[in-house]
Design a protein around this motif. Sequence first.
Motif, PDB file in Angstrom:
ATOM      1  N   SER A   5       9.833  -6.340  -0.549  1.00 20.57           N
ATOM      2  CA  SER A   5       9.388  -6.467   0.850  1.00 20.57           C
ATOM      3  C   SER A   5       9.399  -7.547   1.543  1.00 20.57           C
ATOM      4  N   GLY A  17       6.409  -6.179  -3.768  1.00 19.77           N
ATOM      5  CA  GLY A  17       6.337  -7.007  -3.955  1.00 19.77           C
ATOM      6  C   GLY A  17       5.159  -7.540  -5.635  1.00 19.77           C
ATOM      7  N   GLY A  59       1.507  -3.576  -3.802  1.00 20.94           N
ATOM      8  CA  GLY A  59       1.700  -4.948  -3.992  1.00 20.94           C
ATOM      9  C   GLY A  59       0.124  -5.481  -3.823  1.00 20.94           C
ATOM     10  N   LEU A  71      -2.396  -7.920   1.482  1.00 21.83           N
ATOM     11  CA  LEU A  71      -1.839  -8.648   3.309  1.00 21.83           C
ATOM     12  C   LEU A  71      -3.255  -9.317   3.257  1.00 21.83           C
ATOM     13  N   LYS A  72      -4.316  -8.542   3.190  1.00 21.14           N
ATOM     14  CA  LYS A  72      -5.520  -8.955   3.933  1.00 21.14           C
ATOM     15  C   LYS A  72      -6.709  -9.424   2.938  1.00 21.14           C
TER      16      LYS A  72
HETATM   17  N1  COA Z   1      -1.549  -5.193   1.802  1.00 25.89           N
HETATM   18  C1  COA Z   1      -3.322  -4.280   2.675  1.00 25.89           C
HETATM   19  N2  COA Z   1      -3.320  -3.613   2.860  1.00 25.89           N
HETATM   20  C2  COA Z   1      -1.849  -3.051   2.624  1.00 25.89           C
HETATM   21  C3  COA Z   1      -1.231  -2.731   1.794  1.00 25.89           C
HETATM   22  C4  COA Z   1      -1.490  -4.062   1.211  1.00 25.89           C
HETATM   23  N3  COA Z   1       0.289  -4.528   0.503  1.00 25.89           N
HETATM   24  N4  COA Z   1      -0.536  -1.830   1.918  1.00 25.89           N
HETATM   25  C5  COA Z   1      -0.469  -0.767   2.303  1.00 25.89           C
HETATM   26  N5  COA Z   1      -2.251  -1.280   2.716  1.00 25.89           N
HETATM   27  C6  COA Z   1      -2.971  -0.368   3.764  1.00 25.89           C
HETATM   28  C7  COA Z   1      -3.078  -0.416   5.525  1.00 25.89           C
HETATM   29  O1  COA Z   1      -3.098  -1.394   6.235  1.00 25.89           O
HETATM   30  C8  COA Z   1      -3.904   0.613   5.587  1.00 25.89           C
HETATM   31  O2  COA Z   1      -4.750   0.705   5.945  1.00 25.89           O
HETATM   32  P1  COA Z   1      -5.516   1.351   6.735  1.00 25.89           P
HETATM   33  O3  COA Z   1      -5.742   2.995   6.230  1.00 25.89           O
HETATM   34  O4  COA Z   1      -7.315   0.926   7.123  1.00 25.89           O
HETATM   35  O5  COA Z   1      -5.270   1.036   8.080  1.00 25.89           O
HETATM   36  C9  COA Z   1      -3.486   2.113   4.447  1.00 25.89           C
HETATM   37  O6  COA Z   1      -3.480   0.982   3.158  1.00 25.89           O
HETATM   38  C10 COA Z   1      -2.562   3.281   4.293  1.00 25.89           C
HETATM   39  O7  COA Z   1      -1.186   2.464   4.685  1.00 25.89           O
HETATM   40  P2  COA Z   1       0.242   3.184   5.573  1.00 25.89           P
HETATM   41  O8  COA Z   1       0.988   2.319   5.523  1.00 25.89           O
HETATM   42  O9  COA Z   1      -1.381   3.925   6.500  1.00 25.89           O
HETATM   43  O10 COA Z   1       0.364   3.816   4.603  1.00 25.89           O
HETATM   44  P3  COA Z   1       2.286   5.026   3.879  1.00 25.89           P
HETATM   45  O11 COA Z   1       1.486   5.199   3.369  1.00 25.89           O
HETATM   46  O12 COA Z   1       2.110   4.977   5.324  1.00 25.89           O
HETATM   47  O13 COA Z   1       2.900   3.367   3.784  1.00 25.89           O
HETATM   48  C11 COA Z   1       3.777   1.253   2.262  1.00 25.89           C
HETATM   49  C12 COA Z   1       3.047   3.255   2.535  1.00 25.89           C
HETATM   50  C13 COA Z   1       2.874   1.030   0.673  1.00 25.89           C
HETATM   51  C14 COA Z   1       4.748   1.940   2.910  1.00 25.89           C
HETATM   52  C15 COA Z   1       2.865   0.819   3.253  1.00 25.89           C
HETATM   53  O14 COA Z   1       1.687   1.217   3.224  1.00 25.89           O
HETATM   54  C16 COA Z   1       3.117  -1.105   2.778  1.00 25.89           C
HETATM   55  O15 COA Z   1       4.721  -1.028   4.000  1.00 25.89           O
HETATM   56  N6  COA Z   1       2.356  -1.592   2.822  1.00 25.89           N
HETATM   57  C17 COA Z   1       3.344  -3.205   2.792  1.00 25.89           C
HETATM   58  C18 COA Z   1       3.927  -3.272   1.628  1.00 25.89           C
HETATM   59  C19 COA Z   1       4.448  -4.759   1.243  1.00 25.89           C
HETATM   60  O16 COA Z   1       4.975  -5.609   1.935  1.00 25.89           O
HETATM   61  N7  COA Z   1       3.847  -4.912  -0.362  1.00 25.89           N
HETATM   62  C20 COA Z   1       4.017  -6.497  -0.529  1.00 25.89           C
HETATM   63  C21 COA Z   1       2.778  -7.376  -0.517  1.00 25.89           C
HETATM   64  S1  COA Z   1       2.947  -8.959  -1.105  1.00 25.89           S
END
Ligand code: COA
Length: 282
Positions: free
Chosen positions: A145, A122, A72, A75-76
């Motif tokens: 999410s 998302g 999606g 976020l950052k």
């Molecule tokens: N925005 C920013 N950064 C994200 C991201 C997002 N949507 N999704 C993943 N990342 C980044 C994490 O911050 C992490 O960065 P880092 O290595 O610098 O710490 C990296 O990607 C890996 O993510 P991680 O959570 O460790 O991977 P995972 O395989 O354990 O889990 C997800 C994968 C997709 C389940 C989890 O990253 C997540 O929940 N992401 C957000 C999803 C979300 O809510 N999206 C909706 C946005 S509208």
Amino acid sequence: MSHETSGTGWGNAVTVSIEDGVAWVTMNRPDKRNAINPAIVREMTAVFDALEADDAAEVIVITGAGDAFSAGQDLKEYFRETESWPPHERDKLFAQNAAWQWRRTMFYRKPTIAAVNGWCFGGAFQILIGCDLAIASDDATFGLSEINWGIIPAGIVTKSVSMVMSQRDAMYYIMTGETFDGKQAAEMKLVNKSVPADQLRAEASKLAQTLRAKNPNVLRACKTAYHHVRQMGWEQSLDYLMAKSDQTTFRDKSRGAEKGMSQFIDEKKYRPGLGAYDKDAG
Ligand code: COA
């Protein structure tokens, strides 16, 4: 024929490879689960511009590198860091994002397929639903999410899901933020089909080749017409569709309808009920 292609305006956040008339467009930030940041937005815009003009790309397949389709919006980089941007710059980014993620995929001049290979959260639903067709791997993980981190599914996510998911499914996943897999997505008709992960590419290729065999002018009109008539009443739909049909035939330089009819009625070469006419025949 297969080649990697690169053009002005895109770098490494998106990769493009063209193979047998199919452009594989890959969101390429696997370390960040292909979260959509400003770089992806800019590069996708450039890629869509380039592929529109590239005759080697007849069908577009959008997928993700690594184990994610896309997590999606970033976020950052997309949300937090742009808060300090001048408002008009942020608005421009958001408009550009809407343009490629759904308006362009939906009304693109070429067919678009989403090949959902993994995480899909998302904002990625906008791409998924914007694409004409979608294939998922059985083990892909989908989720709305937003509720889990305290926002509503905005952009155009809520509208998108309301167009393709049943009310019960849409409301359930919007309100619980629970995940579901590719098989469930196929049962809900959010995707056309779900297949084992190792068959995803082959399945998407097969579908792309099916579309490639059809008249591209008519395919373009079919998708545009479908999206417009969904928003119209019956009388307006009839009038619009008859006019659209005339426009499509009139503008089709390949004279496809004439060929199709002749190959069936005069030449008895094929059966329209069972497959497409030979658009490449003289
Ligand atoms: N925005 C920013 N950064 C994200 C991201 C997002 N949507 N999704 C993943 N990342 C980044 C994490 O911050 C992490 O960065 P880092 O290595 O610098 O710490 C990296 O990607 C890996 O993510 P991680 O959570 O460790 O991977 P995972 O395989 O354990 O889990 C997800 C994968 C997709 C389940 C989890 O990253 C997540 O929940 N992401 C957000 C999803 C979300 O809510 N999206 C909706 C946005 S509208």
